[in-house]
Design an enzyme around this catalytic site. Sequence first.
Site, PDB file in Angstrom:
ATOM      1  N   GLU A 259      49.303  38.947  18.201  1.00  0.00           N
ATOM      2  CA  GLU A 259      48.715  39.075  19.539  1.00  0.00           C
ATOM      3  C   GLU A 259      48.113  37.742  19.953  1.00  0.00           C
ATOM      4  O   GLU A 259      47.240  37.207  19.265  1.00  0.00           O
ATOM      5  CB  GLU A 259      47.637  40.157  19.544  1.00  0.00           C
ATOM      6  CG  GLU A 259      46.968  40.332  20.906  1.00  0.00           C
ATOM      7  CD  GLU A 259      45.755  41.245  20.854  1.00  0.00           C
ATOM      8  OE1 GLU A 259      44.746  40.901  21.504  1.00  0.00           O
ATOM      9  OE2 GLU A 259      45.819  42.282  20.163  1.00  0.00           O
ATOM     10  N   SER A 262      44.941  39.248  25.281  1.00  0.00           N
ATOM     11  CA  SER A 262      44.601  40.573  25.803  1.00  0.00           C
ATOM     12  C   SER A 262      44.147  40.358  27.242  1.00  0.00           C
ATOM     13  O   SER A 262      43.333  39.467  27.508  1.00  0.00           O
ATOM     14  CB  SER A 262      43.486  41.204  24.973  1.00  0.00           C
ATOM     15  OG  SER A 262      43.047  42.415  25.548  1.00  0.00           O
TER      16      SER A 262
END
Length: 345
Positions: A259, A262
Amino acid sequence: MSYLKTPEGYKPLLDARQTELGIKKIKDFFQGSLSAELRLRRVTAPLFVLQGQGINDDLNGVERAVTFPIKDLGDQRAEVVHSLAKWKRLTLGEYGIEPGYGLYTDMNAIRSDEELGNLHSLYVDQWDWERTMTADDRNVEFLKDIVRRIYSVMVRTEYVVYEMYPQIKPTLPENIFFIHAEKLRQLYPNLTPKEREHEITKKYGAVFVMGVGGPLGDGKIHDGRAPDYDDWTTAGEEGLPGLNGDILVWNSVLQQSLELSSMGIRVNKEALLRQLEMTGQNARKELYFHKRLIEGSLPLSIGGGIGQSRLCMFFLRKAHIGEIQASIWPEDMRKECAKHNIPLI
């Protein structure tokens, strides 16, 4: 020992000097390109905020902030930030930034409750950004457009690294793949959310998973989100809730998804009240930030965070975030990393 993955036969492609030069190149190029792509001005950010105003990012609601008393304020306590999700929106309003423009900043944080490992450190550094938007922009297509713009900067950055160090071959696909967390659950019903991310990212190379924070078809969430910044309950594409998500890329060194960001369209008054009710946190309505949002004195916005060390870790093909940043690690982790040729700073 905290979680640690040691890739078999790992050997860094760059020495310490090359790594430091690469980090500077990536950070300089990426933030300049991001600023131009999204029309963001750089601003100075706080390292800490006053406790009890609802300004600090609560993450999943259970992480403890590092706090300290301030002598000249009668020992009123301050908190080291977790991120600047709410502070940025307040600043957009204070600066009067018009729709279509925004701000970004270098955010440095301490997250003392992190589970340390290849991807998680006590020290967090990211580009926090926020952009003013209109009510007409509160839809999935606008979200996707911003994601594509950010991803295009990532693709360009990877090529800049390749020009500097030809031994690091570009791996990012030309386009990022979009999927809602509910569709992902239906695709891999017997896997955990993290395992689903690994599978879909391995297949497509770069993925944006939408609808993170709200309950899915099985009543469970894909991942936790605080109720007062991302809008994860407003219906979006095909009636599925969630105007937020995560940018994931395939990490070939660790053989798993990574990731990098976000982000999401932020809550308006209706979404905030709905999400506070859903999470049993109505008491937050009395905090400074939340009062400002409910009374309508804050701009509508979209924003997020992009991990600086994670981005450098990915582009420089490192196995551990500790090869990019200086932090504190358990002694047994340091020994295990040294044994597997992973040089922690």
